[in-house]
Design a protein around this motif. Structure first.
Motif, PDB file in Angstrom:
ATOM      1  N   GLY A  29      11.452   2.403  10.419  1.00  0.00           N
ATOM      2  CA  GLY A  29      11.467   0.942  10.506  1.00  0.00           C
ATOM      3  C   GLY A  29      10.104   0.329  10.221  1.00  0.00           C
ATOM      4  N   LEU A  30       9.062   0.952  10.757  1.00  0.00           N
ATOM      5  CA  LEU A  30       7.702   0.457  10.494  1.00  0.00           C
ATOM      6  C   LEU A  30       7.359   0.572   9.010  1.00  0.00           C
ATOM      7  CD1 LEU A  30       5.643   1.802  13.525  1.00  0.00           C
ATOM      8  CD2 LEU A  30       5.956  -0.581  12.881  1.00  0.00           C
ATOM      9  N   LYS A  31       7.698   1.702   8.403  1.00  0.00           N
ATOM     10  CA  LYS A  31       7.381   1.896   6.987  1.00  0.00           C
ATOM     11  C   LYS A  31       8.071   0.847   6.124  1.00  0.00           C
ATOM     12  CE  LYS A  31       6.395   6.832   6.994  1.00  0.00           C
ATOM     13  NZ  LYS A  31       6.863   8.174   6.571  1.00  0.00           N
ATOM     14  N   LYS A  32       9.326   0.518   6.465  1.00  0.00           N
ATOM     15  CA  LYS A  32      10.058  -0.486   5.689  1.00  0.00           C
ATOM     16  C   LYS A  32       9.417  -1.862   5.816  1.00  0.00           C
ATOM     17  CE  LYS A  32      14.590   1.679   5.714  1.00  0.00           C
ATOM     18  NZ  LYS A  32      15.958   1.624   6.233  1.00  0.00           N
ATOM     19  N   ARG A  33       8.921  -2.188   6.988  1.00  0.00           N
ATOM     20  CA  ARG A  33       8.351  -3.522   7.210  1.00  0.00           C
ATOM     21  C   ARG A  33       6.935  -3.642   6.655  1.00  0.00           C
ATOM     22  NH1 ARG A  33      10.933  -7.048  10.925  1.00  0.00           N
ATOM     23  NH2 ARG A  33       8.937  -8.085  11.161  1.00  0.00           N
ATOM     24  N   LEU A  34       6.196  -2.554   6.618  1.00  0.00           N
ATOM     25  CA  LEU A  34       4.782  -2.631   6.260  1.00  0.00           C
ATOM     26  C   LEU A  34       4.518  -2.590   4.765  1.00  0.00           C
ATOM     27  CD1 LEU A  34       3.214  -0.379   9.013  1.00  0.00           C
ATOM     28  CD2 LEU A  34       3.124  -2.853   8.842  1.00  0.00           C
ATOM     29  N   GLN A  35       5.315  -1.853   4.020  1.00  0.00           N
ATOM     30  CA  GLN A  35       5.104  -1.660   2.592  1.00  0.00           C
ATOM     31  C   GLN A  35       3.681  -1.156   2.352  1.00  0.00           C
ATOM     32  OE1 GLN A  35       7.635  -1.815   0.522  1.00  0.00           O
ATOM     33  NE2 GLN A  35       9.023  -2.577   2.097  1.00  0.00           N
ATOM     34  N   GLU A  36       2.788  -2.016   1.869  1.00  0.00           N
ATOM     35  CA  GLU A  36       1.428  -1.595   1.535  1.00  0.00           C
ATOM     36  C   GLU A  36       0.436  -1.774   2.694  1.00  0.00           C
ATOM     37  OE1 GLU A  36       0.744  -0.106  -1.385  1.00  0.00           O
ATOM     38  OE2 GLU A  36       2.898  -0.281  -1.756  1.00  0.00           O
TER      39      GLU A  36
END
Length: 193
Positions: A29-36
């Protein structure tokens, strides 16, 4: 039907599958929200945790929020858009409904435990159908799976998956063996070299 609870400890992280699974979902979930912007994870963590706690899980059919507090969480969009929950809110009726929900909570939790136990049984049965059982005899040579957490060589994830060969010294029971290295030194029961 009484269900036994399993307790895990830091000493045996491999036994703590639920925490690992939850951490994996939160990380995705964090990876999806953070992108770059990977450094901004602390700002996004509350929203990801809220989503994790308020979405029904496939294993339980319930949200963790409901299992903890006895009621469903109201998401912020329901308040801003004047959902039926907000429009028809009645403080006295709401308090009574909440009391009734709390009285039913033990039954909901028991139903969830039964559902999880049935799911675990189905998964175990499916896994056991695909597993090829192997047994070994004394003096057989075997390879042992390399645990990267205890790998002292510093190779980490790049280390070999298997180590050995090792010699079966004694068959102790169904799937349990006493093993020695090629020099004849018996391997300790916990933590292979």
């Amino acid at each position: 039907m009484k269900i036994k609870h399993q307790f895990t400890s830091v000493e045996h992280p491999q036994a703590n599958g639920q925490a690992e699974a939850a951490n994996k979902v939160i990380l995705v979930g964090l990876k999806k929200r953070l992108q770059e912007a990977k450094g901004a994870w602390a700002e996004e963590l509350p929203q990801v945790l809220w989503a994790y706690r308020t979405i029904p899980h496939s294993t339980t059919g319930e949200t963790p929020f409901r299992l903890a507090y006895g009621i469903e969480a109201m998401i912020p969009i329901e308040i801003n858009e004047q959902s039926p929950k907000v429009s028809f809110y009645n403080e006295v009726g709401n308090a009574q409904a909440h009391k009734e929900e709390l009285e039913l909570l033990p039954e909901v939790r028991e139903r969830v435990q039964i559902r999880e136990a049935a799911l675990k049984q189905r998964i175990t049965t499916k896994y056991n159908q695909r597993v090829i059982r192997r047994s070994f005899a004394s003096d057989d040579l075997v390879l042992i799976r390399n645990d990267i957490r205890v790998n002292k060589s510093g190779e980490g994830k790049l280390a070999a998956n298997w180590k050995g060969p090792y010699k079966i010294v004694e068959v102790l029971g169904k799937g349990y063996y006493r093993v020695s290295d090629p020099g004849g030194s018996e391997l300790p029961r916990k933590g292979f070299p």
